[in-house]
Design a protein around this motif. Structure first.
Motif, short mmCIF file in Angstrom:
data_model
loop_
_atom_site.label_atom_id
_atom_site.label_comp_id
_atom_site.label_asym_id
_atom_site.label_seq_id
_atom_site.Cartn_x
_atom_site.Cartn_y
_atom_site.Cartn_z
N GLY A 186 -4.03 2.32 1.57
CA GLY A 186 -4.60 3.61 1.90
C GLY A 186 -3.89 4.22 3.08
O GLY A 186 -3.03 3.59 3.70
N ARG A 187 -4.27 5.44 3.39
CA ARG A 187 -3.63 6.19 4.48
C ARG A 187 -4.53 6.23 5.71
O ARG A 187 -5.71 6.56 5.61
N ARG A 188 -3.93 5.91 6.85
CA ARG A 188 -4.60 6.14 8.13
C ARG A 188 -4.28 7.56 8.60
O ARG A 188 -5.09 8.18 9.26
N ILE A 189 -3.07 8.01 8.29
CA ILE A 189 -2.62 9.34 8.68
C ILE A 189 -2.44 10.15 7.41
O ILE A 189 -1.69 9.75 6.51
N THR A 190 -3.11 11.29 7.32
CA THR A 190 -3.00 12.13 6.13
C THR A 190 -2.32 13.47 6.40
O THR A 190 -1.91 14.14 5.48
N ASP A 191 -2.19 13.84 7.65
CA ASP A 191 -1.55 15.11 8.01
C ASP A 191 -0.05 15.02 7.71
O ASP A 191 0.65 14.19 8.31
N PRO A 192 0.47 15.87 6.80
CA PRO A 192 1.90 15.80 6.45
C PRO A 192 2.83 15.96 7.66
O PRO A 192 3.89 15.35 7.70
N LYS A 193 2.43 16.75 8.65
CA LYS A 193 3.27 16.91 9.84
C LYS A 193 3.37 15.59 10.60
O LYS A 193 4.45 15.19 11.05
N ASP A 223 -11.46 -8.64 5.02
CA ASP A 223 -11.61 -10.04 5.40
C ASP A 223 -10.71 -10.43 6.57
O ASP A 223 -10.71 -11.59 6.99
N ASP A 224 -9.92 -9.48 7.10
CA ASP A 224 -8.96 -9.77 8.15
C ASP A 224 -9.52 -9.31 9.49
O ASP A 224 -9.55 -8.11 9.77
N PRO A 225 -9.95 -10.25 10.34
CA PRO A 225 -10.56 -9.86 11.62
C PRO A 225 -9.56 -9.21 12.59
O PRO A 225 -9.97 -8.52 13.52
N GLN A 226 -8.26 -9.42 12.38
CA GLN A 226 -7.24 -8.84 13.27
C GLN A 226 -6.84 -7.42 12.86
O GLN A 226 -6.18 -6.72 13.62
N ALA A 227 -7.22 -7.00 11.66
CA ALA A 227 -6.80 -5.71 11.14
C ALA A 227 -7.53 -4.56 11.84
O ALA A 227 -8.71 -4.66 12.16
N VAL A 228 -6.77 -3.49 12.06
CA VAL A 228 -7.39 -2.25 12.52
C VAL A 228 -8.25 -1.76 11.36
O VAL A 228 -7.75 -1.66 10.22
N PRO A 229 -9.52 -1.49 11.58
CA PRO A 229 -10.37 -1.07 10.45
C PRO A 229 -9.83 0.20 9.79
O PRO A 229 -9.39 1.13 10.47
N PRO A 230 -9.85 0.23 8.46
CA PRO A 230 -9.40 1.43 7.76
C PRO A 230 -10.38 2.58 7.99
O PRO A 230 -11.53 2.35 8.38
N PRO A 231 -9.93 3.81 7.74
CA PRO A 231 -10.85 4.95 7.89
C PRO A 231 -12.07 4.77 6.99
O PRO A 231 -11.99 4.19 5.91
N ALA A 232 -13.20 5.28 7.46
CA ALA A 232 -14.44 5.15 6.70
C ALA A 232 -14.35 5.84 5.34
O ALA A 232 -14.95 5.39 4.37
N ASP A 233 -13.59 6.91 5.27
CA ASP A 233 -13.45 7.66 4.01
C ASP A 233 -12.18 7.26 3.25
O ASP A 233 -11.55 8.08 2.62
N ARG A 234 -11.85 6.00 3.31
CA ARG A 234 -10.58 5.55 2.74
C ARG A 234 -10.43 5.90 1.27
O ARG A 234 -11.33 5.68 0.46
N THR A 235 -9.27 6.45 0.97
CA THR A 235 -8.86 6.70 -0.41
C THR A 235 -7.69 5.79 -0.67
O THR A 235 -6.75 5.74 0.13
N LEU A 236 -7.74 5.05 -1.76
CA LEU A 236 -6.72 4.04 -2.03
C LEU A 236 -5.68 4.53 -3.02
O LEU A 236 -5.98 5.33 -3.90
N THR A 237 -4.48 4.01 -2.86
CA THR A 237 -3.39 4.23 -3.80
C THR A 237 -3.10 2.91 -4.48
O THR A 237 -3.10 1.87 -3.84
N GLY A 238 -2.81 2.98 -5.75
CA GLY A 238 -2.65 1.76 -6.54
C GLY A 238 -3.97 1.49 -7.22
O GLY A 238 -5.03 1.78 -6.68
N ARG A 239 -3.90 0.96 -8.42
CA ARG A 239 -5.09 0.69 -9.23
C ARG A 239 -5.78 1.93 -9.54
O ARG A 239 -6.48 2.63 -9.63
#
Length: 189
Positions: A106-113, A173-189
């Motif tokens: 998924g994307r953390r940054i969505t702004d094309p700029k 499941d990864d405690p070290q990961a920066v949490p994804p955005p709450a409104d995450r949209t996924l790519t793939g699948r």
């Protein structure tokens, strides 16, 4: 990834299941696209086989890289899941050609700029605007593969290809990961 960019009259290929007819244009030319089976063939490795021990090491190293990637808040994407499929799942298979993985992200940054700024900061030159916009995905796959010819990564929905897969990484499941955005949209699948 498939793209309908082949203008050919190949009806025999479609019967093998590797290509499917997309359309016939006004000029009478037929456009073909690869199927999931065709994409699997395109991803297949035909090099020297690797041992299970080598494949296990490749996966362990890949998981370390996935964790490091998701722990870095500066990355514009996040890895949602990695699932292994194919010959690696059969414990009786040794050696085999490669390790097949499905990536959802998924994307953390969505702004094309901001994406363009990130690509520019990489120091790479891009021949097209699209290449610059796709740089985060390209960078992610390169980071995961680490130049290994024995790791194949797809963002296609592998459930269309097989019902045998195993999740080996989940961001949740990864405690070290920066949490994804709450409104995450996924790519793939």
């Amino acid at each position: 990834m498939s793209s309908p960019n082949c203008r050919h009259r190949w009806p025999a290929r479609s019967s093998a299941g590797y290509m499917e007819k997309v359309e016939t244009d006004h000029g009478g030319d037929t456009w073909w696209d690869t199927t999931v089976q065709g994409n699997a063939l395109a991803m297949a490795g035909f090099g020297k086989p690797i041992s299970r021990k080598t494949a296990d090491r490749l996966i362990a190293d890949l998981l370390d890289r996935a964790g490091a990637y998701n722990a870095d808040p500066a990355r514009p994407l996040f890895i949602n899941t990695l699932r292994v499929f194919g010959s690696y799942l059969d414990p009786q298979t040794d050696p085999f050609g490669d390790v097949d993985l499905e990536l959802t992200y998924g994307r953390r940054i969505t702004d094309p700029k901001l994406v363009a700024d990130y690509a520019r900061a990489s120091g790479r030159s891009f021949t097209t605007y699209v290449d610059r916009l796709l740089w985060p995905h390209t960078e992610l796959v390169q980071h995961l593969k680490n130049r290994s010819a024995f790791i194949n990564i797809t963002t296609e929905d592998i459930t269309r290809l097989t019902d045998r897969s195993e999740a080996i990484y989940r961001v949740d499941d990864d405690p070290q990961a920066v949490p994804p955005p709450a409104d995450r949209t996924l790519t793939g699948r």
